[in-house]
Scaffold this motif. Structure first.
Motif, PDB file in Angstrom:
ATOM      1  N   PRO A  46     -10.804  -1.600  -6.670  1.00  0.00           N
ATOM      2  CA  PRO A  46      -9.898  -2.245  -5.667  1.00  0.00           C
ATOM      3  C   PRO A  46      -9.868  -1.316  -4.271  1.00  0.00           C
ATOM      4  CG  PRO A  46      -8.473  -1.768  -7.392  1.00  0.00           C
ATOM      5  CD  PRO A  46      -9.672  -1.456  -7.834  1.00  0.00           C
ATOM      6  N   GLN A  47      -9.895  -1.815  -3.208  1.00  0.00           N
ATOM      7  CA  GLN A  47      -9.877  -0.827  -2.171  1.00  0.00           C
ATOM      8  C   GLN A  47      -8.243  -0.580  -1.757  1.00  0.00           C
ATOM      9  OE1 GLN A  47     -12.101   0.369  -0.035  1.00  0.00           O
ATOM     10  NE2 GLN A  47     -13.713  -0.517  -1.465  1.00  0.00           N
ATOM     11  N   ILE A  48      -8.173   0.582  -1.361  1.00  0.00           N
ATOM     12  CA  ILE A  48      -6.842   1.013  -1.219  1.00  0.00           C
ATOM     13  C   ILE A  48      -6.741   1.231   0.383  1.00  0.00           C
ATOM     14  CG2 ILE A  48      -4.974   2.852  -1.390  1.00  0.00           C
ATOM     15  CD1 ILE A  48      -6.466   3.682  -4.062  1.00  0.00           C
ATOM     16  N   ALA A  49      -5.406   0.558   1.021  1.00  0.00           N
ATOM     17  CA  ALA A  49      -5.245   0.531   2.397  1.00  0.00           C
ATOM     18  C   ALA A  49      -5.299   1.966   2.851  1.00  0.00           C
ATOM     19  CB  ALA A  49      -4.062  -0.192   2.579  1.00  0.00           C
ATOM     20  N   THR A  89      -6.818   7.498   4.727  1.00  0.00           N
ATOM     21  CA  THR A  89      -5.910   8.624   4.838  1.00  0.00           C
ATOM     22  C   THR A  89      -5.870   9.919   3.653  1.00  0.00           C
ATOM     23  OG1 THR A  89      -4.324   7.501   4.048  1.00  0.00           O
ATOM     24  CG2 THR A  89      -4.089   7.687   6.332  1.00  0.00           C
ATOM     25  N   LEU A  90      -6.169   9.206   2.610  1.00  0.00           N
ATOM     26  CA  LEU A  90      -6.266  10.072   1.443  1.00  0.00           C
ATOM     27  C   LEU A  90      -7.607  11.213   1.682  1.00  0.00           C
ATOM     28  CD1 LEU A  90      -5.289   7.736  -1.422  1.00  0.00           C
ATOM     29  CD2 LEU A  90      -3.931   9.737  -0.673  1.00  0.00           C
ATOM     30  N   GLN A  91      -8.565  10.502   2.157  1.00  0.00           N
ATOM     31  CA  GLN A  91      -9.908  11.267   2.125  1.00  0.00           C
ATOM     32  C   GLN A  91      -9.771  12.487   3.275  1.00  0.00           C
ATOM     33  OE1 GLN A  91     -12.745   8.249   3.051  1.00  0.00           O
ATOM     34  NE2 GLN A  91     -13.275   7.744   0.827  1.00  0.00           N
ATOM     35  N   ASP A  92      -9.077  12.024   4.440  1.00  0.00           N
ATOM     36  CA  ASP A  92      -8.895  13.155   5.422  1.00  0.00           C
ATOM     37  C   ASP A  92      -7.991  14.151   4.872  1.00  0.00           C
ATOM     38  OD1 ASP A  92     -10.171  11.536   7.297  1.00  0.00           O
ATOM     39  OD2 ASP A  92      -8.179  10.519   8.098  1.00  0.00           O
TER      40      ASP A  92
END
Length: 126
Positions: free
Chosen positions: A98-101, A105-108
């Motif tokens: 599922p896509q996380i909102a 930000t987590l990838q950054d």
């Protein structure tokens, strides 16, 4: 009277030791026979059956039945939550996450931490 030892074996000392051992064995044999005669003449008491252990066990079981059991805290899940738990493993098996909102930000944050680790490695700290 001093007798000095010789180079050969001392047969007299060996004979004395052997005689002493023979006397000890004979004495032990006499005592054993005496005890066996006394044991047969003495009446043995009948052995008690070990009912005490079963009685004490029965008492313990009765006591355990009378003690109130501790309450367990089990929360019942609504039907919708139960269905979600069943659906989640199916989604994970298909590799559809599922896509996380806050995924961006987590990838950054991950990229920034990777840069910090790379800087430490260049300084040979890690």
């Amino acid at each position: 009277n001093v007798r000095l030892g010789g180079l050969g074996p001392d047969y007299e000392a060996v004979r004395e030791k052997v005689e002493k051992l023979r006397q000890q064995k004979e004495y032990a044999k006499q005592i054993k026979e005496h005890n066996m005669k006394n044991m047969t003449s003495v009446q043995r008491l009948p052995a008690k059956p070990k009912v005490t252990t079963s009685v004490s066990r029965q008492k313990a079981l009765e006591y355990a039945k009378k003690i109130p059991r501790p309450k367990t805290f089990v929360t019942r899940q609504p039907e919708e939550e139960a269905k979600d738990e069943k659906v989640l493993p199916q989604i994970l098996r298909r590799n559809h996450l599922p896509q996380i909102a806050s995924l961006e930000t987590l990838q950054d944050r991950h990229e920034k931490e990777k840069q910090v680790v790379a800087a430490f490695r260049t300084l040979h700290i890690l």
